[in-house]
Scaffold this motif. Sequence first.
Motif: not given
Length: 644
Positions: A157-169
């Motif tokens: 979840a943090a990885g998706y957030a770090h890359c700007g993929h908020t919905l996936q997170s």
Amino acid sequence: MLGAFVNSRDADGAKVAFDRMPERNSVCWTSVILLNAKVGHLELALNMFQRMPERDIISWTVLLQATAESGFSGYARALFERMPEQDPVCMNTMINAYAHCGYLDQAEVLFYHLPERTVVSCSLMISIFARLGRVTEAKCVFDSMPLRNVVAWNALAAGYAHCGHTLQSQRIFELMPLTSAASWNTLVVAFANNGGIQEALETFHSMPERNEISWNALIQAQSSPACRERVFQTMPSWDIVSWTLLISMCSNATELKPLFDKMPAKNVVSWTVLVSANAQGGHVRQAEVAFVRMPQHGRVAATSMVAAYGHSGRIAAVADTFDSMLERDVVAWSAAVAANAQNGHDVEAIRTFHLALLDGVAPDRVCFASVLLACAHLGTVNAGRDYLVSMSSDHRVDPTCDHFLTMVDLLGRTGRVKDCEDLVNAMPYVPGDVAWMSLLGAARSYGHMGAGVRAAEKLMELEACGEYGGGGCPYVLLANLFAGAGWHAEAARANRVMKERGVRIHRCVSSIEVGGVDHRFCVGEDLAAHPQGEEIAMELRRLERMMVEQRLFAPEVREVLHDIGESEKERLLWQHSERLAIGFGLVATPPGTQLWIIKNLRVCLDCHTVTKFISLVTKRRIVVRDSNRFHHFDDGRCSCQDYW
């Protein structure tokens, strides 16, 4: 007694108690070694480790963790290779150390050679891939896990957030079979870092329990300093992370130091934030003062100083700071490569890049951007192409639009206008204003009428759509292209269209700092209104006479495309903004003082030649930062080798 000193992190007291002990077991040795490593006395910790009568797997692992967490990956790697036995804990520690310092290939090799991939090792690798933006590979590791704990879910979840993929997170958060405070904090940070301030607030208020990390995430979600201060004041307690976070988000340079001084306790992270905040804000002197005052120079702070020195043209300070670093990660190497490329030390930039490769560092996009810039400055087309191709083929780094734009610039500068236009049309990105401006500039310089007209038309289309805000540059360059070919009617028409459309031309401005005061000069400025205008004019006339008498240079009147006489064109050239700024610097500073000029547009050929001459006859070093690069003039030569 020893335990009390260790618990209070008193290294000096622990050393005294340890030295007085009649007998010492491995626990005592390991405790003092770990304490010294944690407080920054790594050399002492290593010496004590060498003196240990017996070392077990615990003492080896403790020292390995301490050196890795301190950023000394070289020491950590040497220790790891010398360990008589390696358990999963030390192998995971080494994987993290490799990744933290940019040695991703080694981290991957070690991970995939683990005798058994545990939940801990897989979660660690997910975090590493995610931190580096490789979420696809992070997801593959996650999917391969037979059992997943909350740490693995949080890492993805943090990885998706770090890359700007908020919905996936958010989707990963919703799929979690079990959530922790860290899960909720990850979601708050995901929203906060990607502009979802309202969602971050709603998530924060929905949390079943909050800790200091939750409050710190909420501080990050605030868009204004006043809101951040209000959240900070309502926190139930403040830790050093809260204070450091508040300082890192302070946009006002004058408030940084007072806020830092209020901190009840400071560590290497808070000092690093102070240095980095000043450096990134362009306040190099304040950053330098803080850097000198730091009790211990960490890698991040040193890297910030390398970048800051590079941006201010202090290339000698770049070399000194970089050479003093005990450990360098990919960010540090990239900063050194960029500093050299920005300042015209292009051969050194490329040499530094290859030294990074020899050191085992996996270059990133920033590093490649600087190498391509160096190639553009040198005019080495084949080398530039090789580096661009090697990004994806050898290093698994996908070229961005900026990398292609630098290659476009390189082709244009070297006169390969057709290749330049072909690349603009063929690159896997929609060409924007920068691409078309590079092509137009190349066409103007080398007289390619067709390419120049096509590029100008594209820029005017972008302007009509509101996608170009560069003012009258396309019109001026097109008019210059026509005028240079003798098509004066077409040049006049281009100027007329520009006026009819109400397009403004950016006026050329140069500034110089003398006595802590910034002095600005505009092209064609009337020196009669300046307090030292008469002195400036006399100095410039003196230099002009010297150049004529010594026949060292012929004015490049082609730079003036007005339909006027030759002598009037020469007079206009001496009214260019950088010459006025240099003239002021010569009369306002003692002999031998280095002059620093900042110009908002690219320096013209005539001014470049004149500045070389001035540096020769006045025995001054003159640094000019134009819109494209640094020019270091010294003893009649320029660092750009007359190619910019």
